[in-house]
Design an enzyme around this catalytic site. Sequence first.
Site, PDB file in Angstrom:
ATOM      1  CG  ASP A   1      -8.904   4.737 -26.967  1.00  0.00           C
ATOM      2  OD1 ASP A   1      -8.748   5.939 -27.533  1.00  0.00           O
ATOM      3  OD2 ASP A   1      -8.414   4.381 -25.873  1.00  0.00           O
TER       4      ASP A   1
ATOM      5  CG  HIS B   1      -8.212   7.431 -22.248  1.00  0.00           C
ATOM      6  ND1 HIS B   1      -7.837   8.555 -23.348  1.00  0.00           N
ATOM      7  CD2 HIS B   1      -8.505   6.129 -23.057  1.00  0.00           C
ATOM      8  CE1 HIS B   1      -7.701   7.853 -24.464  1.00  0.00           C
ATOM      9  NE2 HIS B   1      -8.195   6.543 -24.354  1.00  0.00           N
TER      10      HIS B   1
ATOM     11  CB  CYS C   1      -8.145  11.182 -25.111  1.00  0.00           C
ATOM     12  SG  CYS C   1      -8.805  11.992 -23.882  1.00  0.00           S
TER      13      CYS C   1
END
Length: 262
Positions: free
Chosen positions: A127, A112, A74
Amino acid sequence: MPFDADVYLKALDHRGPAAPTLDTLRALHHRHLITFPYDSALNAGRGTALWAGVDIDRDAAFDEIVVGGRGGNCYELNGLFRILLAELGFDVGIFSAGIRQMDGSFGPDLEHLFNHARVDGGLYLVDVGFVGPSYLEPLRVSGEVQSQHGSRFRVVPADGYHVVERSGRSGVWQAVYRFRDRPRDLAEWQVPSAELEAFARTLAGAGILVRGRSFATGQRVLIGKRLLTVDDGHETVRVLTDPAEHERVVAEILRTRAEDAR
């Protein structure tokens, strides 16, 4: 190879305008999810230090992912994309989220890392480092229902958080993750956290690899041997019991040869 915005755009096969507009952001966001896979195997062996590299080396990450073609986690994928957007003139920043777990609870707030962008007076979630199923294009922070490729999304307030919710063709709304409308600093991940360390131990103990990549109308997410496909809002789940098929699917998601994906 050092970070190069033109090379990045070429890797994304982006042939349209690169001005900092919502149309550009939408196009780049979707292309990024299609081009660069998520691969949790990169976290294997890191133990409780999953977030130690959150402040990425932009040139090294660019060379390995954009030029070299490997997948990312991520903070690598979102970190590179944030740098690209900033160079193109976007107003971008960092958010963090706790992802909905199988039991309906949420992970730690710093679990995250993703981005946000302010465009045309609106705040959008950006994202490209979440395996999904989730939004393929930037999501406006608003309670209004936003349709994308057969799925619907909304951002609703709950207990001091904003919760991203998704609904496929079944019509059932389900949380994706929750976040606070507060910009984050990368230094926050460097502060020792018993909550994050405990969560990392749980992930390491599970030993399940997660890979995923998007396509034009949906996403493929491989969790261990469980393959979830979302296409135009329709969801199918299959368990890959044949080792050869599993290797082939991993290779397709990671864009590698099957023998390299073992």
